[in-house]
Design an enzyme around this catalytic site. Structure first.
Site, PDB file in Angstrom:
ATOM      1  CD  GLU A 171      -2.779  -1.351  -0.021  1.00  0.00           C
ATOM      2  OE1 GLU A 171      -2.974  -0.369  -0.762  1.00  0.00           O
ATOM      3  OE2 GLU A 171      -3.208  -2.486  -0.285  1.00  0.00           O
ATOM      4  CG  HIS A 174      -1.148   1.084  -4.381  1.00  0.00           C
ATOM      5  ND1 HIS A 174      -0.916   0.793  -5.699  1.00  0.00           N
ATOM      6  CD2 HIS A 174      -1.777  -0.013  -3.862  1.00  0.00           C
ATOM      7  CE1 HIS A 174      -1.384  -0.425  -5.969  1.00  0.00           C
ATOM      8  NE2 HIS A 174      -1.905  -0.943  -4.873  1.00  0.00           N
TER       9      HIS A 174
HETATM   10  N1  ARG Z   1      -5.175  -3.973  -1.608  1.00  0.00           N
HETATM   11  C1  ARG Z   1      -4.889  -5.389  -1.533  1.00  0.00           C
HETATM   12  C2  ARG Z   1      -6.065  -6.076  -0.892  1.00  0.00           C
HETATM   13  O1  ARG Z   1      -6.680  -5.518  -0.028  1.00  0.00           O
HETATM   14  C3  ARG Z   1      -3.668  -5.641  -0.731  1.00  0.00           C
HETATM   15  C4  ARG Z   1      -2.937  -6.862  -1.114  1.00  0.00           C
HETATM   16  C5  ARG Z   1      -1.767  -7.104  -0.218  1.00  0.00           C
HETATM   17  N2  ARG Z   1      -1.146  -8.391  -0.474  1.00  0.00           N
HETATM   18  C6  ARG Z   1      -0.395  -9.064   0.400  1.00  0.00           C
HETATM   19  N3  ARG Z   1       0.161 -10.183   0.081  1.00  0.00           N
HETATM   20  N4  ARG Z   1      -0.217  -8.638   1.621  1.00  0.00           N
HETATM   21  O2  ARG Z   1      -6.393  -7.192  -1.221  1.00  0.00           O
HETATM   22 ZN    ZN Z   2      -2.833  -2.770  -4.547  1.00  0.00          ZN
END
Ligand code: ARG
Ligand code: ZN
Ligand code: CA
Length: 261
Positions: A171, A174
Site C-alpha cells: 500500500e 501505491h
Molecule cells: N489492496 C490489496 C487487498 O486488499 C492488498 C494486497 C496485499 N497483499 C499481500 N500479500 N499482503 O487485497
Molecule cells: Zn494494490
C-alpha cells in the site's frame, strides 16, 4: 534526490475491541519491515529468481515513527482511538475522520498517515480488504494508507498468510504512485504499470506460485509474482525493481517533494 529520504510516520490505531488496540511491538515490527523492504535489506531477498536479481533496487527511503506531533509536541507517533464501528467502508473513508468514528489525518506534507482498524469492507466487493492507499495528488484529509490490524506487522494480532507486513509495503507503494504489475486490466495483456522492467502480465497472482508463472507470452521467465505490487502471499513477495524505484523517485521529486531535505 541524493542520500536517504526519511518519512515520519503516524500510526492511528482505531479499535473496537481491546485486542484490536494493537501493541507497540506490532507497530514497530511493521516499521521494521518497511525499512527492510524499501532498502532491499529484507532477509528473504535471496529468494528472488536469479534472472531478476539484477533488477532488485534500494529506494533509499526510510520510515520512522514521528517524534513530534503537528503542534511540535513530543509524541511516540501513535494515536489511539476507541470506536463504536466494527468495520470501515473503503468508499466513505470514515476511519480517516474523528467525526465518523476514526481519527483525523495529520498534515500529509509532513507525515505518512497509517490507519490500523478493525476491518475494511467495500460494499461492492464480498472479499475482505486487507488494506488500501490514496495515490499522490488527492485530498490532504484522506491521504495515507489504511490496513486491517490482522494484516499489520509480524506479531500480535497479525495472521498468516498476511503476517509478513507486506500489505503495508504494497500500500505504501501505491502511496508513492506505483501501480499493480499486471496493469489493472482484469486478466488482459494490454494494461501496463508504466514501468519498463516489470514483465507484461495478465492478472494478479495469489498465494505462493512456483517460478515460472507464464501469461501474456511472457516466457521463459513469466510474471514477476515475487514483486510487492502483485497479490501473492506475504512470504512470496520480496522485491521492487529499478523501474519502480525510478517511479517512486519521480513522486518524491514532485507530488511528495515535501519529504526531501
Ligand atoms: N489492496 C490489496 C487487498 O486488499 C492488498 C494486497 C496485499 N497483499 C499481500 N500479500 N499482503 O487485497
Ligand atoms: Zn494494490
Ligand atoms: Ca494485464
Amino acid at each position: 534526490r541524493v542520500g536517504l529520504t526519511h518519512i515520519p510516520v503516524v500510526v492511528h490505531v482505531v479499535f473496537h475491541t481491546a485486542e484490536q488496540n494493537i501493541g507497540e511491538s506490532q507497530i514497530t515490527s511493521q516499521i521494521d519491515v518497511l525499512n527492510q523492504d524499501y532498502r532491499a535489506l529484507n532477509p528473504d531477498i535471496d529468494k528472488v529468481p536469479e534472472v531478476w536479481k539484477p533488477l532488485v533496487a534500494d529506494s533509499r527511503i526510510e520510515f520512522h515513527l514521528a517524534t513530534h506531533d503537528p503542534q511540535g509536541q513530543p509524541t511516540d507517533g501513535i494515536t489511539r482511538t476507541q470506536t463504536q464501528a466494527t468495520k470501515f467502508n473503503i468508499r466513505t473513508n470514515a476511519v480517516k475522520h474523528s467525526s465518523s468514528g476514526g481519527h483525523d489525518a495529520w498534515p500529509d506534507d509532513r507525515y505518512l498517515n497509517l490507519w490500523v482498524c478493525p476491518r475494511i469492507f467495500d460494499p461492492k466487493d464480498p472479499n475482505e480488504i486487507l488494506g488500501y492507499a490514496q495515490f499522490p495528488g488527492g485530498p490532504a484529509e484522506t491521504d495515507g494508507v489504511v490496513i486491517g490490524h490482522q494484516f499489520f506487522g509480524t506479531t500480535g494480532t497479525a495472521a498468516a498468510p498476511f503476517n509478513g507486513g507486506r500489505t503495508t509495503t504494497h500500500e505504501v507503494g501505491h502511496w508513492l504512485n506505483l501501480l499493480h504489475i499486471w496493469g489493472d486490466d482484469g486478466n488482459g495483456c494490454n494494461g501496463s504499470d508504466l514501468v519498463m522492467d516489470t514483465p507484461n502480465s495478465g492478472g494478479p497472482n495469489f498465494q505462493a506460485p512456483h517460478f515460472p508463472r507464464l501469461s501474456c507470452s511472457n516466457g521463459p521467465d513469466g510474471d514477476m509474482f515475487v514483486n510487492y505490487m502483485d497479490y501473492t502471499d506475504d512470504k512470496s513477495m520480496f522485491m521492487f525493481t529499478q523501474g519502480q524505484v525510478a517511479r517512486m523517485e519521480a513522486t518524491l521529486d514532485s507530488a511528495r517533494s515535501s519529504f526531501n531535505g
